[in-house]
Write a protein that holds these residues in place. Structure first.
Motif, mmCIF file in Angstrom:
data_model
loop_
_atom_site.group_PDB
_atom_site.id
_atom_site.type_symbol
_atom_site.label_atom_id
_atom_site.label_comp_id
_atom_site.label_asym_id
_atom_site.label_seq_id
_atom_site.Cartn_x
_atom_site.Cartn_y
_atom_site.Cartn_z
ATOM 1 N N THR A 5 -0.799 -9.319 -1.074
ATOM 2 C CA THR A 5 -1.982 -8.993 -1.879
ATOM 3 C C THR A 5 -2.833 -7.972 -1.133
ATOM 4 O O THR A 5 -2.669 -7.752 0.066
ATOM 5 N N ILE A 6 -3.759 -7.360 -1.846
ATOM 6 C CA ILE A 6 -4.629 -6.371 -1.206
ATOM 7 C C ILE A 6 -5.426 -7.019 -0.083
ATOM 8 O O ILE A 6 -5.687 -6.408 0.953
ATOM 9 N N GLY A 7 -5.785 -8.302 -0.282
ATOM 10 C CA GLY A 7 -6.520 -9.020 0.756
ATOM 11 C C GLY A 7 -5.670 -9.227 2.001
ATOM 12 O O GLY A 7 -6.147 -9.059 3.127
ATOM 13 N N GLU A 8 -4.411 -9.598 1.797
ATOM 14 C CA GLU A 8 -3.511 -9.808 2.935
ATOM 15 C C GLU A 8 -3.218 -8.497 3.657
ATOM 16 O O GLU A 8 -3.193 -8.445 4.895
ATOM 17 N N MET A 9 -2.986 -7.428 2.881
ATOM 18 C CA MET A 9 -2.727 -6.124 3.475
ATOM 19 C C MET A 9 -3.952 -5.646 4.277
ATOM 20 O O MET A 9 -3.826 -5.095 5.375
ATOM 21 N N SER A 10 -5.107 -5.905 3.716
ATOM 22 C CA SER A 10 -6.351 -5.539 4.378
ATOM 23 C C SER A 10 -6.492 -6.265 5.713
ATOM 24 O O SER A 10 -6.805 -5.659 6.740
ATOM 25 N N LYS A 11 -6.243 -7.584 5.689
ATOM 26 C CA LYS A 11 -6.405 -8.402 6.885
ATOM 27 C C LYS A 11 -5.377 -8.040 7.952
ATOM 28 O O LYS A 11 -5.698 -7.931 9.149
ATOM 29 N N LEU A 12 -4.134 -7.835 7.542
ATOM 30 C CA LEU A 12 -3.068 -7.522 8.491
ATOM 31 C C LEU A 12 -3.321 -6.198 9.216
ATOM 32 O O LEU A 12 -2.987 -6.046 10.405
ATOM 33 N N ASN A 13 -3.918 -5.257 8.519
ATOM 34 C CA ASN A 13 -4.097 -3.914 9.084
ATOM 35 C C ASN A 13 -5.531 -3.617 9.524
ATOM 36 O O ASN A 13 -5.832 -2.498 9.933
ATOM 37 N N ASN A 14 -6.383 -4.638 9.406
ATOM 38 C CA ASN A 14 -7.760 -4.505 9.868
ATOM 39 C C ASN A 14 -8.486 -3.324 9.203
ATOM 40 O O ASN A 14 -9.185 -2.543 9.857
ATOM 41 N N VAL A 15 -8.270 -3.200 7.899
ATOM 42 C CA VAL A 15 -9.019 -2.223 7.107
ATOM 43 C C VAL A 15 -9.628 -2.958 5.927
ATOM 44 O O VAL A 15 -9.165 -4.041 5.541
ATOM 45 N N SER A 16 -10.644 -2.400 5.340
ATOM 46 C CA SER A 16 -11.305 -3.074 4.232
ATOM 47 C C SER A 16 -10.523 -2.885 2.934
ATOM 48 O O SER A 16 -9.755 -1.924 2.781
ATOM 49 N N GLN A 17 -10.720 -3.824 2.012
ATOM 50 C CA GLN A 17 -10.111 -3.691 0.684
ATOM 51 C C GLN A 17 -10.663 -2.450 -0.021
ATOM 52 O O GLN A 17 -9.940 -1.774 -0.761
ATOM 53 N N GLN A 18 -11.914 -2.122 0.243
ATOM 54 C CA GLN A 18 -12.527 -0.938 -0.353
ATOM 55 C C GLN A 18 -11.787 0.326 0.096
ATOM 56 O O GLN A 18 -11.562 1.248 -0.695
ATOM 57 N N THR A 19 -11.383 0.351 1.383
ATOM 58 C CA THR A 19 -10.635 1.498 1.903
ATOM 59 C C THR A 19 -9.287 1.621 1.210
ATOM 60 O O THR A 19 -8.868 2.720 0.822
ATOM 61 N N LEU A 20 -8.595 0.508 1.028
ATOM 62 C CA LEU A 20 -7.291 0.533 0.353
ATOM 63 C C LEU A 20 -7.437 0.996 -1.085
ATOM 64 O O LEU A 20 -6.578 1.729 -1.600
ATOM 65 N N ARG A 21 -8.510 0.564 -1.758
ATOM 66 C CA ARG A 21 -8.731 1.014 -3.141
ATOM 67 C C ARG A 21 -8.993 2.518 -3.182
ATOM 68 O O ARG A 21 -8.544 3.208 -4.095
ATOM 69 N N LEU A 22 -9.741 3.027 -2.169
ATOM 70 C CA LEU A 22 -9.991 4.462 -2.090
ATOM 71 C C LEU A 22 -8.684 5.221 -1.891
ATOM 72 O O LEU A 22 -8.420 6.227 -2.564
ATOM 73 N N TYR A 23 -7.833 4.753 -0.986
ATOM 74 C CA TYR A 23 -6.558 5.422 -0.729
ATOM 75 C C TYR A 23 -5.678 5.419 -1.968
ATOM 76 O O TYR A 23 -4.936 6.381 -2.227
ATOM 77 N N ASP A 24 -5.765 4.349 -2.738
ATOM 78 C CA ASP A 24 -5.026 4.270 -3.999
ATOM 79 C C ASP A 24 -5.561 5.313 -4.982
ATOM 80 O O ASP A 24 -4.794 6.050 -5.616
#
Length: 276
Positions: A5-24
């Motif tokens: 999940t986006i939460g798990e990916m965020s936690k594993l890579n120490n980046v925020s979910q907001q950052t992942l949404r921006l990259y998307d």
């Protein structure tokens, strides 16, 4: 393949979910799978490699647009070119910061000189070491119409040093010269203004050395008092039997951050080289 999940990916890579949404959103790191029913984003652990690369390129100072260009084209020469430009930009910023620090150091030193200077009007005999100046010959007599002439000369000097790419950091140490021949005639005429500079500047027609010497000196807190105080120095030299051996120097020790009658508030040091 395990779906994160986006939460798990965020936690594993120490980046925020907001950052992942921006990259998307900007298409540099899309989720591996999106559930059409609920819109949930899922990633693969192998996408961490791309995320690491994005973070690495960010740490090098690259913008997201530059990162996207590199990742889209997979051309090594692009990132090399971007990094070379980034390096040049950093070098320029370091140079600017060094000049800013130098300017601050000079300002602090000038205020220390102001705080430790003797009272106004006291004549001193002082040894002053060799100094290097960047000299500019203007169109007006500085003493022609008071501070107005001086201000016009400063505008000319500023334009001149910009054209000749001299750092403006030196502009805080301004002075003027009355040549010995005019001083002997008691003529307060000068169209020469200068900046004190370091002694490692390349030689040019604008560079002049003021030799080390004994100087009769007096401090005053107003441009309007300068001529009267300079005459006191000349009278002192005559009375003591000192020989005037060089040009008269008026050095602005510090410009105080207070405007009197909308004019510069300068603390100045007047100097005449003498032989005892």
């Amino acid at each position: 393949m395990e779906k994160l999940t986006i939460g798990e990916m965020s936690k594993l890579n120490n980046v925020s979910q907001q950052t992942l949404r921006l990259y998307d959103r900007i298409n540099i790191l899309k989720p591996n799978y999106i559930n059409e029913k609920n819109g949930y984003r899922y990633y693969s652990i192998t996408q961490s490699a791309r995320l690491d690369m994005i973070q690495h390129m960010k740490s090098l100072g690259m913008t997201l647009n530059e990162i996207k260009e590199q990742l889209d084209k997979n051309d090594i020469s692009i990132i090399q070119h971007i990094l070379e430009k980034k390096r040049d930009s950093i070098d320029n910023k370091i140079k600017e910061l060094k000049l800013t620090k130098k300017s601050v150091d000079i300002a602090i030193e000038n205020f220390e000189r102001y705080n430790s200077a003797p009272k106004e009007g006291i004549i001193l005999l002082e040894f002053i070491k060799k100094r290097i100046i960047y000299r500019y010959k203007g169109k007006k007599n500085i003493y022609g119409s008071g501070l107005e002439s001086y201000e016009y000369m400063l505008r000319e000097l500023k334009s001149h040093i910009k054209l000749n790419k001299l750092p403006l950091v030196y502009f805080c140490n301004v002075g003027s010269i009355i040549r010995k021949r005019n001083l002997f005639k008691n003529d307060f005429i000068s169209n020469e203004i200068f900046l004190f500079i370091d002694d490692d500047f390349e030689k040019s027609k604008y560079i002049e050395e003021i030799p080390a010497n004994m100087y009769l000196c007096i401090y005053c807190d107003s441009f309007h008092k300068e001529i009267d105080y300079a005459k006191k120095l000349i009278a002192e030299a005559n009375e003591k039997g000192y020989k005037i051996i060089g040009d008269y120097i008026c050095e602005v020790v510090v410009e105080l951050p207070i405007l009197n009658n909308r004019e510069r508030n300068m603390f100045i040091k007047l100097q005449i080289p003498v032989e005892i």
